[in-house]
Design a protein around this motif. Structure first.
Motif, PDB file in Angstrom:
ATOM      1  N   GLN A  13      -6.254   7.671   2.886  1.00  0.00           N
ATOM      2  CA  GLN A  13      -7.659   7.427   2.565  1.00  0.00           C
ATOM      3  C   GLN A  13      -8.316   6.558   3.638  1.00  0.00           C
ATOM      4  O   GLN A  13      -9.435   6.837   4.072  1.00  0.00           O
ATOM      5  N   GLU A  14      -7.610   5.530   4.093  1.00  0.00           N
ATOM      6  CA  GLU A  14      -8.150   4.656   5.143  1.00  0.00           C
ATOM      7  C   GLU A  14      -8.320   5.408   6.454  1.00  0.00           C
ATOM      8  O   GLU A  14      -9.316   5.220   7.160  1.00  0.00           O
ATOM      9  N   ASP A  62      -2.889   5.573   0.051  1.00  0.00           N
ATOM     10  CA  ASP A  62      -3.865   4.559   0.473  1.00  0.00           C
ATOM     11  C   ASP A  62      -4.111   4.663   1.973  1.00  0.00           C
ATOM     12  O   ASP A  62      -5.255   4.595   2.442  1.00  0.00           O
ATOM     13  N   GLU A 103       0.830  -1.206   0.000  1.00  0.00           N
ATOM     14  CA  GLU A 103       0.000   0.000   0.000  1.00  0.00           C
ATOM     15  C   GLU A 103       0.863   1.254   0.000  1.00  0.00           C
ATOM     16  O   GLU A 103       1.956   1.268   0.559  1.00  0.00           O
TER      17      GLU A 103
END
Length: 185
Positions: A67-68, A64, A60
């Motif tokens: 965003q999580e 990423d 990742e």
């Protein structure tokens, strides 16, 4: 102590980030990891006060992860430290709420500015229950923005003396310009 996680897959860069951070007092590096899955293992146990995050990582990416974090509504300040310099990556990082974005290679002075910005944020969000506009402006209006222009067309200096915002300096200069000829030396 302010708990920090360094997320960097290049051991040399991670070491430089650590050495730069150690020049400040009050920080404790709880971990240095090279992958997002390793970061999540630590965060699931205890959320740090600050993350220094690279974009380009195995598996990742830092984007990423951002965003999580946003999807999970976690509150953790993040400074991006990366070789990524494309506008879509920078835009996404800023949209996801990073405190600052440093493009490698960067100087210690630029790193210092990012940490000082974080320290202002940390102080504001951990020591106060309420604030006023002037205090909030010190955090939100940074000195790297465009210089205000005074009526005679001159721009203010790129940096303003510590403790004085560009807005306050502009107001003072406007008053001086308005009173031109009314001062004696």
């Amino acid at each position: 102590m302010i708990k920090v996680i360094i997320v960097e897959d290049d051991p040399m860069v991670a070491m430089i980030n650590q050495q730069y951070l150690e020049r400040f007092g009050g920080f404790r590096i709880v971990a240095t990891v090279g992958r997002i899955d390793e970061l999540w293992k630590i965060i699931n146990e205890d959320i740090p006060d600050l993350i220094l995050l690279d974009v380009y990582l195995p598996g990742e990416t830092g984007i990423d992860f951002l965003q999580e974090v946003r999807q999970k509504q976690l509150s953790v300040p993040i400074i991006m430290i990366t070789a990524a310099h494309d506008i879509p990556t920078i835009k996404k990082s800023l949209e996801y709420g990073v405190i600052d974005f440093l493009i490698k290679p960067f100087s210690y002075e630029r790193f210092k500015l990012a940490i000082e910005k974080f320290l202002q944020y940390h102080s504001l969000t951990t020591e106060l229950e309420k604030t006023d506009q002037d205090t909030l402006d010190q955090l939100l209006i940074n000195e790297r923005g465009p210089s205000p222009v005074i009526p005679d067309g001159n721009k203010l200096a790129a940096t303003v003396p510590k403790g004085l915002s560009k807005i306050t300096l502009k107001k003072i200069l406007l008053l001086v310009v308005d009173q031109k000829g009314h001062f004696s030396t």
